[in-house]
Write a protein that holds these residues in place. Structure first.
Motif, short mmCIF file in Angstrom:
data_model
loop_
_atom_site.label_atom_id
_atom_site.label_comp_id
_atom_site.label_asym_id
_atom_site.label_seq_id
_atom_site.Cartn_x
_atom_site.Cartn_y
_atom_site.Cartn_z
N TYR A 1 0.62 -1.47 -0.17
CA TYR A 1 0.38 0.15 -0.41
C TYR A 1 0.90 1.39 -0.02
N ALA A 2 1.88 1.26 0.78
CA ALA A 2 2.79 2.26 0.73
C ALA A 2 3.78 2.46 -0.27
N LYS A 3 3.44 1.60 -1.33
CA LYS A 3 4.32 2.09 -3.01
C LYS A 3 3.47 1.78 -3.70
N GLN A 4 1.73 1.99 -3.78
CA GLN A 4 1.41 2.36 -4.74
C GLN A 4 1.80 2.90 -6.20
N GLU A 5 1.78 2.44 -7.48
CA GLU A 5 1.83 2.37 -8.34
C GLU A 5 1.41 2.20 -10.09
N THR B 1 -5.48 -1.94 -3.95
CA THR B 1 -5.01 -0.80 -3.03
C THR B 1 -5.55 -0.32 -1.95
N GLY B 2 -4.80 0.63 -1.18
CA GLY B 2 -5.06 1.04 -0.21
C GLY B 2 -6.45 2.07 -0.69
N LEU B 3 -6.83 2.22 0.54
CA LEU B 3 -7.54 4.01 -0.14
C LEU B 3 -7.14 5.22 -0.55
N ASP B 4 -5.63 5.17 -0.60
CA ASP B 4 -5.50 6.73 -0.79
C ASP B 4 -5.02 6.72 -2.44
N VAL C 1 -9.40 -0.77 4.57
CA VAL C 1 -8.61 -0.11 4.10
C VAL C 1 -8.62 -0.64 3.02
N ALA C 2 -9.05 -0.77 2.14
CA ALA C 2 -9.04 -1.91 1.19
C ALA C 2 -9.93 -1.17 -0.29
N GLN C 3 -9.50 -0.98 -2.05
CA GLN C 3 -10.87 -0.82 -2.24
C GLN C 3 -10.08 -2.34 -3.47
N VAL C 4 -11.27 -2.42 -4.36
CA VAL C 4 -10.33 -3.39 -5.42
C VAL C 4 -11.15 -3.24 -7.19
#
Length: 184
Positions: A121-125, A149-152, A172-175
Motif C-alpha cells: 500500500y505504501a508504494k503504489q504505482e 489497493t489502499g484507499l489513498d 482499508v482496501a479498494q478493488v
C-alpha cells in the motif's frame, strides 16, 4: 483458505511484516466479481506475497499462473503454497522486481488473460503500471486486470486502454476490475 479445485487448503503466510495478505473475505469477493470461475487462460500475479491470488485463479479454472515477487521470504512461501496444490507444473514462480518481469514478458510476446496486482500500500504505482500493460500489450484482447489497493489511490474516471467493470471498497482496501478497451 482456497476455493475451487484446491478448496480447503490453508496457505502458509509470509513470515515477518513485509507483506500484507489479502483477507479471505476480500479475496472471495474479488473472484466473485470476476466470474467466479474461469475456462482456462493465463494468469499473472504481481507482488504475489503468499501466491494466494495466483493459486486461487488456477484453482478456479485458469490453466497456469505466473507469480512474481522480489522478496526472498515471499518466494520461499509461494513455493511452499504451490506445493500444497500438488500441481506445481501449473505455476511459474519468478523472484524479480515487477518492472523487470513485465519487460521480460513483453520481450517474449506474452499476454495474460488475468493480471492481478496487490502492491504494498505504501508504494503504489498502479496507474503507471496499467499504462505499461497497455503499451507492452501484456493483456490479452478479452483480458481483465484486478487491482487491490489502499484507499489513498484515487482512480481517474477514465484509464486509457481500459474500461472499468467494477469498483468496490472493503475497509482499508479498494478493488478495481478493468477490462481491455477494445476500442483502443
Amino acid at each position: 483458505m482456497i476455493s475451487g479445485n484446491y478448496r480447503g487448503r490453508r496457505l502458509i503466510p509470509v513470515p515477518g511484516n513485509q507483506t500484507r495478505p489479502t483477507a479471505d473475505k476480500v479475496k472471495e469477493s474479488m473472484f466473485n466479481m470476476l466470474g467466479p470461475y474461469f475456462d482456462g487462460g493465463q494468469a499473472l500475479d504481481l507482488y504475489a506475497g503468499t501466491g494466494a491470488l495466483g493459486i486461487e485463479a488456477v484453482s478456479r479454472g485458469m490453466d497456469h499462473a505466473t507469480l512474481v515477487d522480489k522478496q526472498y521470504a515471499a518466494i520461499k512461501t509461494i513455493k511452499q503454497n504451490v506445493e500444497l496444490t500438488k500441481e506445481a507444473d501449473k505455476f511459474t514462480i519468478l523472484k524479480q522486481p515487477v518492472a523487470i518481469a513485465l519487460q521480460q514478458f513483453a520481450d517474449e510476446g506474452k499476454q495474460f488473460d488475468l493480471i492481478m496486482l496487490d502492491p504494498p500500500y505504501a508504494k503504489q504505482e498502479v496507474l503507471a503500471q496499467l499504462q505499461v500493460f497497455a503499451e507492452m500489450h501484456l493483456l490479452a484482447p478479452d483480458g481483465v486486470v484486478m487491482l487491490e489497493t489502499g484507499l489513498d489511490v484515487d482512480y481517474p474516471e477514465t484509464i486509457p486502454g481500459f474500461v472499468k467493470r467494477r469498483h468496490q471498497t472493503y475497509g482499508v482496501a479498494q478493488v478495481l476490475i478493468l477490462e481491455a478497451d477494445e476500442g483502443e
